[in-house]
Every structure is written in structure tokens, then in C-alpha cells.
Design an enzyme around this catalytic site. Structure first.
Site, PDB file in Angstrom:
ATOM      1  CG  ASP A  26      -1.930   1.263   1.551  1.00  0.00           C
ATOM      2  OD1 ASP A  26      -2.267   1.872   0.241  1.00  0.00           O
ATOM      3  OD2 ASP A  26      -1.805   2.033   2.883  1.00  0.00           O
ATOM      4  CG  ASP A  28      -1.682   7.603   0.236  1.00  0.00           C
ATOM      5  OD1 ASP A  28      -1.476   8.606   1.019  1.00  0.00           O
ATOM      6  OD2 ASP A  28      -2.317   7.211  -0.268  1.00  0.00           O
ATOM      7  CG  ASP A 185      -1.815   1.944   6.670  1.00  0.00           C
ATOM      8  OD1 ASP A 185      -2.105   1.620   4.994  1.00  0.00           O
ATOM      9  OD2 ASP A 185      -2.108   2.917   7.125  1.00  0.00           O
TER      10      ASP A 185
END
Length: 240
Positions: A26, A28, A185
Site C-alpha cells: 500500500d 499512504d 495498514d
């Protein structure tokens, strides 16, 4: 979770693995700390309305949800609210104008990617961020080596938790899903990676909303730092 990033000063742990493998990330809150610019764009919007800025640390946990999360954090609004669509478009435009101002890879991430490359392991990005934002941000950060692909939330026509974006990344990088690891996250990341048929690592150092518990996500590994991420990747290579 940290929202303060700097360039790494030390080498990440060795993550030796066969050259046929890849790690997909991922963006960000996993590879890059984008909270200063995401929250900054939201505060720019508040300033236009004569409102005081909200602390970046207070808004950062919602960064995982992109523009929707930032509007919730900055204005306490959700889709369906009056003028929501116009405000969302304003946020995207504002963010695009400043998204490279204060966003940097997490400390140790560049070293980790170098270690992967040294071991012949490729890497790529699969994010829900629109491709028109993700691609120039990655280009600006000038990773060496560069990612093998950058898949945005609109690249495959659907976004995570659907596995299609991750499977598209595997196709473009010509690597089997079973030879990949996905790192993210959010629970969406873990669900997407597992649906794509690969082991997952929960980046618990990222943007975690206060009402979520990463320990409840069914990832194969949970890590609190980039150093621990390198160790988790190495551990998973040995297990699969």
C-alpha cells in the site's frame, strides 16, 4: 503511529529471497508518510472558510481513507451531506497542488527497498489513491529502484478490498500471486491480499483509526516498524 518522516540513516535488515518473488505495498501509511500533505490540504480548505487548522496528528489516523477520511476529520461530514461532492472535488484539487510538499518515505523504507533489490526481489505499489495522484507522487520521490508497477484505486476499475488491483499488479510484474507478499495498514489491505492468494503483513505503524485494532486483522504478520517489516518479510519467505 508516527506522522513525522525523514530520510533513512541506516540499512534495513536483510530480507533474502529468491528472485521470482515480489513485495507489493500500500502507499499512504505504509511506504510514505503522506499525512502532512493530506491533512495540510484539509486545513487549507478550513482556512478558506475562516476556520482554525486542526492538528495533523489528530487527523492522521483517517488518512487511510483518503479524501473521504480527510473530510470527515476536518469537517465532520460524510458522503450524502450537502455539498459533499463539491467539497470532495475541492479536496482532491487542493491536495494535488501540494501533495509533494511534505510527504516522505518512512525512515528505513528506502534501505528496505534497496535490500529487496539486492536480493533480486521486486516491489510494487497497490493503493486506493487515484492513479493520477499516486503516479506523480511516486515519481517525485524518485525511489531507487523504482517500483515495478503503480496500481491506483481506479486502475483496475475496482479498489481494495477487491483483490483485482493486486492481481493486476501481479500480471504487470509477471509474478504469481503465491510468490508475493502484500503489506498494508488497513483491514482492506489484508482482505485484498489474502483474497488474491498471498500472505499479508499489517503495517501497524501506519494510519490506524482509534476504533480499529490491527491485532484483529487476520494478517500473517503484524509489525510496528520498518525494521520489523524487514524481519517479517524474511520470516514469511521462509514459511511459504
Amino acid at each position: 503511529m508516527s506522522t513525522t518522516s525523514s530520510m533513512p540513516k541506516s540499512r534495513a535488515p536483510d530480507v533474502g529471497a529468491p528472485s521470482s518473488r515480489a513485495v507489493l505495498f500500500d502507499l499512504d501509511g505504509t511506504v510514505v508518510d503522506t499525512a502532512p500533505d493530506l491533512a495540510g490540504a484539509a486545513n487549507d480548505m478550513r482556512a478558506r472558510r475562516g476556520l482554525a487548522a486542526r492538528p495533523i496528528d489528530a487527523m492522521a489516523p483517517m488518512c487511510s481513507y483518503g479524501g473521504r477520511g480527510m473530510l470527515a476529520a476536518a469537517f465532520d461530514i460524510a458522503p450524502g451531506a450537502p455539498d459533499y461532492d463539491a467539497m470532495y472535488d475541492e479536496f482532491i484539487t487542493t491536495y494535488a497542488q501540494r501533495m509533494t510538499r511534505a510527504s516522505y518515505p518512512y525512515t528505513g523504507m528506502r534501505a528496505l527497498l534497496t535490500d529487496l533489490a539486492d536480493d533480486g526481489v521486486r516491489w510494487g505499489i497497490v493503493t486506493n489513491k487515484p492513479e493520477r495522484l499516486a503516479v506523480p507522487l511516486i515519481a517525485h520521490l524518485a525511489f531507487e529502484p523504482a517500483p515495478g508497477c503503480v496500481i491506483g484505486g481506479d486502475t483496475a476499475g475496482v479498489a481494495k478490498p477487491d483483490p483485482a488491483p493486486i492481481l493486476l499488479a501481479c500480471e504487470r510484474m509477471e509474478v504469481a500471486p503465491t510468490d508475493c507478499i502484500y503489506v498494508g495498514d488497513s483491514d482492506r489491505d489484508i482482505a485484498a491480499g489474502q483474497a488474491a492468494g498471498m500472505p499479508t503483513i499489517a503495517a501497524c505503524y501506519g494510519y490506524i483509526p482509534p476504533d480499529e485494532s490491527p491485532a484483529d486483522w487476520p494478517a500473517e504478520r503484524h509489525v510496528e516498524s520498518i525494521a520489523a517489516l524487514g524481519e517479517a518479510i524474511q520470516s514469511l519467505w521462509k514459511s511459504y
